[in-house]
Design a protein around this motif. Structure first.
Motif, PDB file in Angstrom:
ATOM      1  N   VAL A 263       0.832  -1.208   0.000  1.00 49.20           N
ATOM      2  CA  VAL A 263       0.000   0.000   0.000  1.00 49.20           C
ATOM      3  C   VAL A 263       0.866   1.257   0.000  1.00 49.20           C
ATOM      4  N   VAL A 264       1.927   1.252   0.819  1.00 52.99           N
ATOM      5  CA  VAL A 264       2.736   2.474   0.951  1.00 52.99           C
ATOM      6  C   VAL A 264       3.845   2.560  -0.093  1.00 52.99           C
ATOM      7  N   TYR A 265       4.022   1.499  -0.903  1.00 54.46           N
ATOM      8  CA  TYR A 265       5.103   1.535  -1.892  1.00 54.46           C
ATOM      9  C   TYR A 265       4.990   2.755  -2.806  1.00 54.46           C
ATOM     10  N   GLY A 266       3.764   2.991  -3.311  1.00 52.95           N
ATOM     11  CA  GLY A 266       3.589   4.121  -4.221  1.00 52.95           C
ATOM     12  C   GLY A 266       3.928   5.448  -3.568  1.00 52.95           C
ATOM     13  N   VAL A 267       3.560   5.615  -2.292  1.00 53.40           N
ATOM     14  CA  VAL A 267       3.834   6.868  -1.578  1.00 53.40           C
ATOM     15  C   VAL A 267       5.333   7.053  -1.379  1.00 53.40           C
ATOM     16  N   LEU A 268       6.002   5.996  -0.867  1.00 58.12           N
ATOM     17  CA  LEU A 268       7.445   6.083  -0.652  1.00 58.12           C
ATOM     18  C   LEU A 268       8.194   6.251  -1.969  1.00 58.12           C
ATOM     19  N   HIS A 269       7.711   5.582  -2.998  1.00 58.54           N
ATOM     20  CA  HIS A 269       8.309   5.674  -4.326  1.00 58.54           C
ATOM     21  C   HIS A 269       8.368   7.130  -4.769  1.00 58.54           C
ATOM     22  N   GLN A 270       7.284   7.879  -4.547  1.00 57.81           N
ATOM     23  CA  GLN A 270       7.227   9.267  -4.988  1.00 57.81           C
ATOM     24  C   GLN A 270       8.013  10.199  -4.071  1.00 57.81           C
ATOM     25  N   ARG A 271       8.078   9.871  -2.784  1.00 55.52           N
ATOM     26  CA  ARG A 271       8.694  10.803  -1.835  1.00 55.52           C
ATOM     27  C   ARG A 271      10.202  10.622  -1.705  1.00 55.52           C
ATOM     28  N   LYS A 387      25.340   6.904  -9.085  1.00 54.41           N
ATOM     29  CA  LYS A 387      24.621   6.862 -10.365  1.00 54.41           C
ATOM     30  C   LYS A 387      23.130   6.896 -10.086  1.00 54.41           C
ATOM     31  N   PRO A 388      22.567   8.046  -9.768  1.00 52.65           N
ATOM     32  CA  PRO A 388      21.185   8.137  -9.299  1.00 52.65           C
ATOM     33  C   PRO A 388      20.134   7.741 -10.307  1.00 52.65           C
ATOM     34  N   THR A 389      20.467   7.634 -11.569  1.00 50.64           N
ATOM     35  CA  THR A 389      19.472   7.266 -12.584  1.00 50.64           C
ATOM     36  C   THR A 389      19.520   5.803 -12.924  1.00 50.64           C
ATOM     37  N   ALA A 390      20.206   4.988 -12.102  1.00 49.36           N
ATOM     38  CA  ALA A 390      20.363   3.564 -12.448  1.00 49.36           C
ATOM     39  C   ALA A 390      19.076   2.802 -12.364  1.00 49.36           C
ATOM     40  N   ALA A 391      18.131   3.246 -11.567  1.00 42.07           N
ATOM     41  CA  ALA A 391      16.883   2.517 -11.392  1.00 42.07           C
ATOM     42  C   ALA A 391      15.717   3.493 -11.589  1.00 42.07           C
ATOM     43  N   PRO A 392      14.531   2.952 -11.888  1.00 42.33           N
ATOM     44  CA  PRO A 392      13.397   3.812 -12.080  1.00 42.33           C
ATOM     45  C   PRO A 392      13.016   4.556 -10.834  1.00 42.33           C
ATOM     46  N   SER A 393      12.482   5.722 -10.966  1.00 39.86           N
ATOM     47  CA  SER A 393      12.067   6.506  -9.808  1.00 39.86           C
ATOM     48  C   SER A 393      10.654   7.003  -9.993  1.00 39.86           C
TER      49      SER A 393
END
Length: 393
Positions: A263-271, A387-393
C-alpha cells in the motif's frame, strides 16, 4: 444506443479482466503459505529425517515455482493468456490437492513441483496482463495492489492451514488449493480473453544485460527471506508455541507486512525514490534479523516476521516495476525469470542454510544473514549516490 451498450459491456469486461490479473498472485502466495504452519506436524510423519523432509516438501513447491518462472513466459507465448490461466488453475487444484491423499513422500514431492509450476504460470500471465494493459504509472500502482492481495491471501492461507492442521491433521492444509481453483475457474473463464504476447510484439530478446543486476539483488534478498520463512515455525515451536493454530497467527504477520508495504510503496516511491524505498526495506529486515540473533523469544520473532513482510511488500513492486520498465514488450518472459529468483531461497534452504545452521547454530545463521542484508543495503545506497538514474524513480 446499441453501440453504447456494447461499449459499456467491453469496459466492464476489461475491468473484470484487470481484477482477474490482480488475483493471479494468490496461487503463488499460497504454495508456501498453505503448508508452512504444518511443517512441525508433518515432520513427525515424514520419517527419521522428518524436519529435513518437511522443509523439502515446502522446497519442492518452490522448485516448481522456480521452474515455472523460467518456462512460464514461453508457455504464455505459446498458449495465450486465457488457456494458460485456466489450464494452470486446473493443475493447481488437482496436484496441489494431492497432498490430501498421497502417502508416498516422493509422489507428494512431485505433486508439489507441478502445483508450483502451475501457480508460477498463473502469476506470469497476470503480471504480463498488467504490464500490457497499463502505462508505467498505472503499472506501479497495480503491482503494489497485487502485492497487497498476495499478502492478504498469504495471511488467510497460513492461518487457515494452521487451524486445519490443529483440528483435522496437517494433510487437510492442502485442501486450500482445491477450493481456490474451483472458486477462480468460473470467474476467469468469464473475464479473461485470449491474447498472445507475440501477437503484439515479436522481439523478446536482448534485455538480459539490463536486468541481470536486479536478478542478483533478488537472489540475495529472497534467499534470506526464504531462510527466515523456513526457520520461523520451528523456532516458534521451540519457543513454546506448540499449537499449529497459535503459530499460524504469528506466521501470518509477514502477510500483514506485505499488505502494508504494498500500500505504501507508491507513496514512498514518490517521496524518497524507488531505490531508497528498496534500501529502507532491506535495511529494516536486516535489523529485524539482528534482533532475532540476540533473542529467540516470541516477541523478537514476531517483530522479525513483520520486518520480513514489509521488506517483501516494499521490494517486490520495485523489482516488478524495474524489470517491466527495462524489458518492455518482452516483460512476460523476464518477469518470469524474476519470479524464479525469488523462489530459489526457499528451494535452497534445506541444502544450503540447514548445513550452515549445523555449523554456526541458529544465532550464527541469523547474524550472517543480517550482515548480508545490511551490506546489500549499503552497497545499493552507494551505487545510487554515484549513479542516481540507475533505477526507475
Amino acid at each position: 444506443m446499441e453501440a453504447r451498450l456494447n461499449q459499456g459491456s467491453a469496459v466492464n469486461v476489461r475491468k473484470l479482466a484487470g481484477f482477474a490479473f490482480l488475483l493471479g498472485i494468490v496461487p503463488q502466495a499460497m504454495i508456501e503459505a498453505a503448508v508452512t504452519a504444518a511443517l512441525p506436524e508433518s515432520a513427525r510423519d515424514l520419517g527419521v529425517n522428518g524436519e529435513f523432509m518437511a522443509q523439502m516438501m515446502m522446497g519442492m513447491g518452490a522448485l516448481g515455482l522456480m521452474l515455472g518462472a523460467f518456462l512460464s513466459g514461453r508457455v504464455l507465448e505459446r498458449f495465450g493468456s486465457r488457456q494458460t490461466y485456466l489450464a494452470s488453475l486446473v493443475a493447481l487444484g488437482l496436484f496441489g490437492g494431492a497432498g490430501l491423499i498421497v502417502e508416498n513422500v516422493w509422489l507428494l514431492f512431485g505433486s508439489r513441483v507441478i502445483a508450483g509450476f502451475a501457480a508460477s504460470c498463473i502469476t506470469t500471465t497476470c503480471m504480463w496482463g498488467i504490464t500490457s494493459s497499463f502505462e508505467a504509472a498505472g503499472r506501479g500502482r497495480r503491482f503494489g495492489m497485487a502485492g497487497s492481495i498476495g499478502g492478504l491471501s498469504a495471511i488467510a492461507s497460513v492461518i487457515t492451514g494452521g487451524f486445519l492442521t490443529q483440528h483435522l491433521g496437517w494433510r487437510f492444509a492442502f485442501i486450500q488449493y482445491v477450493v481456490v481453483a474451483l472458486t477462480f475457474l468460473p470467474f476467469i473463464a468469464a473475464s479473461v480473453e485470449q491474447r498472445h504476447p507475440e501477437s503484439m510484439h515479436s522481439n523478446t530478446g536482448g534485455f538480459l544485460g539490463r536486468v541481470a543486476p536486479l536478478y542478483v539483488q533478488v537472489l540475495v534478498l529472497y534467499s534470506v527471506i526464504g531462510m527466515f520463512s523456513m526457520q520461523l515455525p520451528f523456532m516458534l515451536n521451540a519457543a513454546g508455541m506448540v499449537d499449529a493454530g497459535a503459530r499460524s497467527l504469528i506466521q501470518g504477520i509477514p502477510g500483514l507486512g506485505v499488505i502494508f508495504g504494498g500500500v505504501v510503496y507508491g507513496v514512498l516511491h514518490q517521496r524518497i525514490g524507488a531505490v531508497w524505498t528498496l534500501i529502507s526495506s532491506v535495511g529494516l529486515f536486516g535489523l529485524g534479523l539482528l534482533s532475532i540473533a540476540t533473542n529467540h523469544a516470541v516477541v523478537p520473532l514476531t517483530l522479525g516476521a513483520a520486518a520480513a513482510g514489509l521488506c517483501m511488500g516494499m521490494s517486490m513492486p520495485y523489482f516488478y516495476h524495474a524489470v517491466s520498465g527495462r524489458t518492455g514488450a518482452a516483460a512476460g518472459r523476464y518477469l518470469g525469470y524474476l519470479s524464479a529468483c525469488t523462489f530459489f531461497g526457499v528451494f535452497s534452504n534445506p541444502m544450503i542454510f540447514e548445513p550452515l545452521k549445523a555449523m554456526t547454530g541458529v544465532r550464527g545463521l541469523f547474524l550472517m544473514s543480517a550482515g548480508i542484508l545490511i551490506v546489500m543495503a549499503a552497497a545499493t545506497a552507494l551505487t545510487s549516490l554515484r549513479k542516481p538514474t540507475a533505477a526507475p524513480s
